[in-house]
Design a protein around this motif. Structure first.
Motif, PDB file in Angstrom:
ATOM      1  N   ALA A  50       0.830  -1.206   0.000  1.00 46.63           N
ATOM      2  CA  ALA A  50       0.000   0.000   0.000  1.00 46.63           C
ATOM      3  C   ALA A  50       0.861   1.251   0.000  1.00 46.63           C
ATOM      4  CB  ALA A  50      -0.942  -0.018   1.202  1.00 46.63           C
ATOM      5  N   ARG A  54       1.477   4.442  -2.789  1.00 45.92           N
ATOM      6  CA  ARG A  54       1.322   5.860  -2.437  1.00 45.92           C
ATOM      7  C   ARG A  54       2.586   6.653  -2.763  1.00 45.92           C
ATOM      8  NH1 ARG A  54      -1.169   3.294   2.571  1.00 45.92           N
ATOM      9  NH2 ARG A  54      -3.391   3.266   2.094  1.00 45.92           N
ATOM     10  N   ASP A  57       2.747   7.078  -6.539  1.00 42.66           N
ATOM     11  CA  ASP A  57       1.773   8.099  -6.914  1.00 42.66           C
ATOM     12  C   ASP A  57       2.343   9.498  -6.663  1.00 42.66           C
ATOM     13  OD1 ASP A  57      -0.912   9.320  -7.398  1.00 42.66           O
ATOM     14  OD2 ASP A  57      -0.842   9.638  -5.235  1.00 42.66           O
ATOM     15  N   ASN A 114      -5.097  -2.174   5.780  1.00 41.35           N
ATOM     16  CA  ASN A 114      -4.408  -1.384   4.765  1.00 41.35           C
ATOM     17  C   ASN A 114      -4.715  -1.874   3.366  1.00 41.35           C
ATOM     18  OD1 ASN A 114      -3.005   0.825   5.856  1.00 41.35           O
ATOM     19  ND2 ASN A 114      -1.480  -0.534   6.773  1.00 41.35           N
ATOM     20  N   ARG A 117      -7.930  -0.230   2.419  1.00 40.41           N
ATOM     21  CA  ARG A 117      -7.747   1.195   2.139  1.00 40.41           C
ATOM     22  C   ARG A 117      -7.127   1.433   0.761  1.00 40.41           C
ATOM     23  NH1 ARG A 117      -7.124   2.075   8.023  1.00 40.41           N
ATOM     24  NH2 ARG A 117      -5.033   1.199   7.994  1.00 40.41           N
ATOM     25  N   ILE A 118      -6.098   0.653   0.424  1.00 42.08           N
ATOM     26  CA  ILE A 118      -5.429   0.908  -0.852  1.00 42.08           C
ATOM     27  C   ILE A 118      -6.303   0.484  -2.026  1.00 42.08           C
ATOM     28  CG2 ILE A 118      -4.160  -1.285  -1.075  1.00 42.08           C
ATOM     29  CD1 ILE A 118      -2.900   2.306  -1.866  1.00 42.08           C
ATOM     30  N   ALA A 120      -9.447   0.917  -2.156  1.00 47.66           N
ATOM     31  CA  ALA A 120     -10.336   2.070  -2.326  1.00 47.66           C
ATOM     32  C   ALA A 120      -9.631   3.233  -3.010  1.00 47.66           C
ATOM     33  CB  ALA A 120     -10.881   2.510  -0.971  1.00 47.66           C
ATOM     34  N   GLU A 121      -8.292   3.281  -2.909  1.00 48.65           N
ATOM     35  CA  GLU A 121      -7.536   4.376  -3.516  1.00 48.65           C
ATOM     36  C   GLU A 121      -7.158   4.110  -4.971  1.00 48.65           C
ATOM     37  OE1 GLU A 121      -4.159   5.541  -1.048  1.00 48.65           O
ATOM     38  OE2 GLU A 121      -5.276   4.891   0.735  1.00 48.65           O
ATOM     39  N   THR A 124      -7.922   6.483  -7.947  1.00 51.31           N
ATOM     40  CA  THR A 124      -7.235   7.778  -8.033  1.00 51.31           C
ATOM     41  C   THR A 124      -5.920   7.689  -8.794  1.00 51.31           C
ATOM     42  OG1 THR A 124      -6.000   7.536  -5.944  1.00 51.31           O
ATOM     43  CG2 THR A 124      -8.243   8.395  -5.806  1.00 51.31           C
ATOM     44  N   PHE A 125      -5.462   6.468  -9.108  1.00 47.89           N
ATOM     45  CA  PHE A 125      -4.204   6.290  -9.828  1.00 47.89           C
ATOM     46  C   PHE A 125      -4.410   6.103 -11.335  1.00 47.89           C
ATOM     47  CE2 PHE A 125      -2.850   3.902  -5.736  1.00 47.89           C
ATOM     48  CZ  PHE A 125      -2.680   5.102  -5.065  1.00 47.89           C
TER      49      PHE A 125
END
Length: 351
Positions: A50, A54, A57, A114, A117-118, A120-121, A124-125
């Protein structure tokens, strides 16, 4: 700013220049930085994956370097997706390259949380936007409406079955005709990629490992098509994996589930690493549902571990996508290393 970025750059250099990163994009063993390429045991920790994503990114936003997107998709399609069971019910703390993979005993604690969470992210990438245009970083069915300079709006829509194939169609729908740059990430493995705009091939050369730029006045209904050649490649192992290869196609790593053949079923990951594969036997991918309903596999002829290789292979096996929960080894022998290649994401540091 340079001082703040220095620790991240040191970590990145360790992974991509000093053997820190494994073939699946993961790094470290049992929460320790390692560079021996050991694929057994507590490797591929979900928390670390995760944070890798980030960091990539953030560096992509800082430097607009296409390699960050290549690193992202290597992690996502292999180590990250291997952290979850195909039915979505169980999660892993680690996803080793060799040996049995074990799911975590509870639904909570740091790695399971985690992982959620990642995941869900991840949306955005996919798309990024800046002062002069928009960037397509990850390839997946997706849709987004982005703001351009001057407050113009554009809707992008991706249609693709990537990574099953390398065909990506991107519909461009600006609110009104507007000039901007559309950037497409061309992975470092994608030699001879092709780009078309409204059915016509672009004149500029498409270079692997870069963002290809299309600058034009866009109108509603415009369509961009990107074709990425998805060839099999045999990626050389390093350190403990020296003398063997991983089988890759696009961003995906493939592994062996030994239970498909009674002669291999009882072998552990180390013994399975002595299986020798016949590169000439690889053809088009075959459907395989070990990981996902529309997944793919790799049919390959192979010789059993032992003291010699006969003229006729001993097995015909199906290698599955790395997230296969019963996969037990990732590296294999070759008779001839002439066709093996270096990992395109590994750039050894000069001495």
């Amino acid at each position: 700013t340079a001082a703040l970025l220095r620790p991240s750059q040191r970590a990145l250099d360790f992974m991509t220049q000093r053997n820190g990163m494994l073939i699946t994009g993961s790094c470290g063993q049992c929460e320790i930085w390692t560079d021996d390429q050991d694929g057994r045991g507590d490797v591929g920790e979900a928390c670390a994956l995760a944070d890798h994503l980030r960091v990539y990114d953030s560096l992509l936003r800082q430097n607009a370097e296409a390699r960050m997107g290549d690193l992202m998709e290597r992690v996502i399609f292999n180590a990250l997706f291997a952290s979850q069971s195909p039915d979505g019910r169980r999660l892993r703390y680690f996803a080793p390259l060799e040996g049995n993979r074990v799911y975590w005993k509870t639904d909570t604690y740091c790695c399971p949380c985690n992982f959620r969470r990642i995941i869900a992210e991840l949306p955005t990438f996919v798309f990024y936007h800046g002062a002069d245009g928009v960037t397509v970083n990850l390839y997946s069915p997706a849709e987004a409406t982005l703001k351009l300079a001057g407050n113009s709006m554009v809707r992008l829509r991706q249609e693709t079955d990537y990574p099953n194939s390398g065909r990506i169609r991107i519909g461009v729908e600006p609110a009104q005709p507007v000039t901007f740059v559309l950037r497409l990430r061309i992975p470092a493995w994608a030699a001879q990629a092709r780009v078309q705009v409204n059915g016509r091939a672009v004149d500029d050369a498409v270079q692997p490992g870069t963002f290809f730029e299309v600058r034009r006045k866009w109108s509603a209904g415009d369509q961009v098509t990107l074709d990425l050649p998805m060839n099999w490649r045999f990626v050389k192992g390093r350190q403990r994996q020296a003398g063997r290869v991983a089988v890759m196609r696009g961003p995906q790593v493939f592994c062996l589930d030994p239970t498909q053949n009674v002669a291999l079923a009882d072998l552990d990951g180390a013994d399975l690493g002595y299986v020798a594969i016949n590169p000439a036997s690889l053809a088009a991918p075959v459907p395989n549902t070990a990981v996902r309903p529309d997944g793919i596999g790799c049919r390959v002829q192979a010789w059993k571990p032992g003291f010699g290789l006969g003229q006729k292979p001993d097995f015909e096996l199906t290698l599955t996508e790395f997230p296969d929960p019963t996969g037990r080894t990732t590296y294999f022998r070759l008779r001839d290393f002439a066709g093996a290649v270096e990992d395109e994401l590994y750039t050894p540091a000069s001495k």
